[in-house]
Design an enzyme around this catalytic site. Structure first.
Site, PDB file in Angstrom:
ATOM      1  N   THR A  43       0.818  -1.209   0.000  1.00 16.53           N
ATOM      2  CA  THR A  43       0.000   0.000   0.000  1.00 16.53           C
ATOM      3  C   THR A  43       0.855   1.263   0.000  1.00 16.53           C
ATOM      4  O   THR A  43       1.856   1.358   0.706  1.00 16.53           O
ATOM      5  CB  THR A  43      -0.936   0.004   1.223  1.00 16.53           C
ATOM      6  OG1 THR A  43      -1.697  -1.203   1.221  1.00 16.53           O
ATOM      7  CG2 THR A  43      -1.866   1.191   1.200  1.00 16.53           C
ATOM      8  N   GLU A  44       0.410   2.240  -0.776  1.00 19.15           N
ATOM      9  CA  GLU A  44       1.060   3.549  -0.832  1.00 19.15           C
ATOM     10  C   GLU A  44       0.020   4.627  -0.569  1.00 19.15           C
ATOM     11  O   GLU A  44      -1.186   4.347  -0.573  1.00 19.15           O
ATOM     12  CB  GLU A  44       1.703   3.759  -2.209  1.00 19.15           C
ATOM     13  CG  GLU A  44       2.780   2.755  -2.535  1.00 19.15           C
ATOM     14  CD  GLU A  44       3.453   3.046  -3.871  1.00 19.15           C
ATOM     15  OE1 GLU A  44       3.107   4.070  -4.513  1.00 19.15           O
ATOM     16  OE2 GLU A  44       4.322   2.252  -4.274  1.00 19.15           O
ATOM     17  N   ILE A  79       2.237  -0.534   6.935  1.00 21.04           N
ATOM     18  CA  ILE A  79       2.936  -1.810   6.783  1.00 21.04           C
ATOM     19  C   ILE A  79       3.197  -2.436   8.157  1.00 21.04           C
ATOM     20  O   ILE A  79       3.929  -1.885   8.980  1.00 21.04           O
ATOM     21  CB  ILE A  79       4.259  -1.635   6.015  1.00 21.04           C
ATOM     22  CG1 ILE A  79       4.028  -0.816   4.739  1.00 21.04           C
ATOM     23  CG2 ILE A  79       4.853  -2.999   5.711  1.00 21.04           C
ATOM     24  CD1 ILE A  79       2.979  -1.377   3.799  1.00 21.04           C
ATOM     25  N   GLY A 102     -23.106  -1.568  29.167  1.00 22.31           N
ATOM     26  CA  GLY A 102     -23.665  -0.273  29.532  1.00 22.31           C
ATOM     27  C   GLY A 102     -22.578   0.781  29.698  1.00 22.31           C
ATOM     28  O   GLY A 102     -21.633   0.857  28.905  1.00 22.31           O
ATOM     29  N   GLY A 103     -22.681   1.574  30.747  1.00 22.06           N
ATOM     30  CA  GLY A 103     -21.705   2.638  30.990  1.00 22.06           C
ATOM     31  C   GLY A 103     -20.298   2.113  31.162  1.00 22.06           C
ATOM     32  O   GLY A 103     -19.322   2.766  30.759  1.00 22.06           O
ATOM     33  N   GLU A 116      -6.368  -6.221   4.355  1.00 20.97           N
ATOM     34  CA  GLU A 116      -6.337  -7.363   3.436  1.00 20.97           C
ATOM     35  C   GLU A 116      -7.575  -7.405   2.536  1.00 20.97           C
ATOM     36  O   GLU A 116      -8.098  -8.470   2.213  1.00 20.97           O
ATOM     37  CB  GLU A 116      -6.179  -8.678   4.216  1.00 20.97           C
ATOM     38  CG  GLU A 116      -4.951  -8.666   5.108  1.00 20.97           C
ATOM     39  CD  GLU A 116      -4.071  -9.884   4.944  1.00 20.97           C
ATOM     40  OE1 GLU A 116      -4.121 -10.522   3.885  1.00 20.97           O
ATOM     41  OE2 GLU A 116      -3.333 -10.183   5.882  1.00 20.97           O
TER      42      GLU A 116
END
Length: 388
Positions: free
Chosen positions: A126-127, A157, A345-346, A369
């Site tokens: 990936t770029e 990466i 819950g909280g 992926e």
């Protein structure tokens, strides 16, 4: 057809679960808060043999099956998604490209330490302007005097800048361009090569204890023999590797769903309102029942795809099964963390409870992926639809 695990697989599951609960679970929250990558524990995973499950014995592996790897990823991911993705990426994106496409010399040089978990490797695809779009790749590698001279950058990466990273395999333009389709090749770049820099780690939403960096390459020189596989086939090679990776990411998602179910059941039995455990309330009990449905269906899809891989199913069939497993399991995991947080819950909004960590970690499962949109495109194409 049944996809139940063998007794040997179930025994292996117990071994990995015991390790995960003893060595990882007690520390996962602290690692998450401190954004700490625990090299010592990663190497203990190596000593347990987790990185070498699918590698041949001649390189130090167990010569095991793909199903075993999915079981291991699921069990590690059940206590900590960061360590789960570390294992998944180390095998799927670090070891597998070399194991599948490397020369015998490349295998003997790099695999023993990778398989033993003493070192890690990343895969730079990936770029900033490209991922699935190979034509947009801007990193270039020019062959000059018997060396590849690499210039460019990569992003997101995994396992690329840790203290034990030994190499990153990068995709780069080695020819073509203009009106021609670019020629994309894969090249091994050892850590410490002059001009190769792992930039400061990302400040991520989740997976805080995993190692993820942007990479830069400035006149990086490596021998011509560092070409991985056939010149011009780098992107095709990576796409083939991704099919395995999608099933492995789906296994990581199954671990996430299992954790959500476990945490919700325990809390529903302990927390009381109006004098009774909240698990007696139909509205909440039904939500937890939905978690069980998500878990069972996602796990079966993963085991089916893994069984197809182990049986040597046709590539087209396995590709379809991998996309289906990845899409369903990861989207179910995101939904499961939302449900589990609601059950708490909280308290589900408080970082002291592990459910918050799983909530943050889950989203990237739908992205890494291959996004959910990419999986739907692949599934549609598998059905014969001409999707662009």
């Amino acid at each position: 057809m049944s996809f139940e695990l063998s007794p040997e697989h179930e025994q292996f599951r117990r071994t990995v679960r015991d390790f995960a609960e003893k060595e990882i679970a007690p520390h996962a929250g602290q690692w998450d808060r401190e954004h700490h990558f625990p090299v010592d524990v990663v190497q203990k995973m190596g000593q347990l043999g987790l990185f070498g499950l699918t590698a041949p014995e001649e390189y130090g592996g167990a010569d095991g099956d793909f199903t075993s790897l999915c079981v291991a990823i699921e069990e590690i991911g059940r206590v900590d998604q960061s360590m789960g993705i570390t294992l998944e990426a180390a095998v799927g994106l670090g070891i597998n490209p070399i194991l599948t496409y490397g020369t015998e010399e490349q295998k003997r040089t790099w695999l023993p330490d990778l398989v033993s978990g003493q070192t890690l490797a990343g895969f730079g695809l990936t770029e900033p302007g490209s991922g699935s779009d190979a034509g947009a790749t801007r990193t270039r590698a020019e062959l000059v005097g018997g060396e590849w001279v690499i210039n460019g950058s990569k992003q997101f990466i995994t396992n690329s800048g840790s203290d034990i990273t030994s190499l990153v395999t990068v995709t780069a333009r080695t020819g073509g361009g203009g009106d021609e389709r670019p020629e994309i090749s894969s090249i091994i770049v050892p850590a410490g090569t002059p001009g190769f820099t792992a930039e400061p780690a990302y400040d991520k939403l989740g997976w805080h204890a995993s190692d993820t960096h942007p990479l830069s390459f400035e006149d990086v020189r490596v021998p011509e023999s560092n070409l991985l596989g056939e010149r011009g086939r780098g992107f095709a090679q990576f796409l083939a590797i991704l099919d395995d990776g999608r099933v492995a990411i789906a296994a990581l998602a199954v671990g996430c769903i299992q954790a959500c179910l476990d945490m919700s059941l325990e809390y529903a039995g302990e927390r009381q309102t109006f004098g009774v455990p909240i698990g007696r309330k139909q509205g909440l009990a039904f939500q937890i029942a939905d978690l069980e449905v998500m878990l069972q269906s996602a796990r079966l899809l993963v085991y089916k795809a893994a069984a197809m891989k182990d049986a040597g199913a046709p590539v087209k069939d396995f590709k379809q099964a991998a996309a289906i497993a990845k899409l369903h399991a990861t989207e179910s995991a995101v939904t499961a963390t939302r449900i589990a947080t609601q059950v708490f819950g909280g308290y589900g909004f408080m970082e002291e409870y592990p459910v918050t960590r799983f909530y943050r970690d889950a989203k990237v499962l739908e992205i890494g992926e291959g996004t959910s949109e990419v999986q739907r495109m692949l599934i549609a194409r598998g059905l014969g639809l001409p999707v662009e």
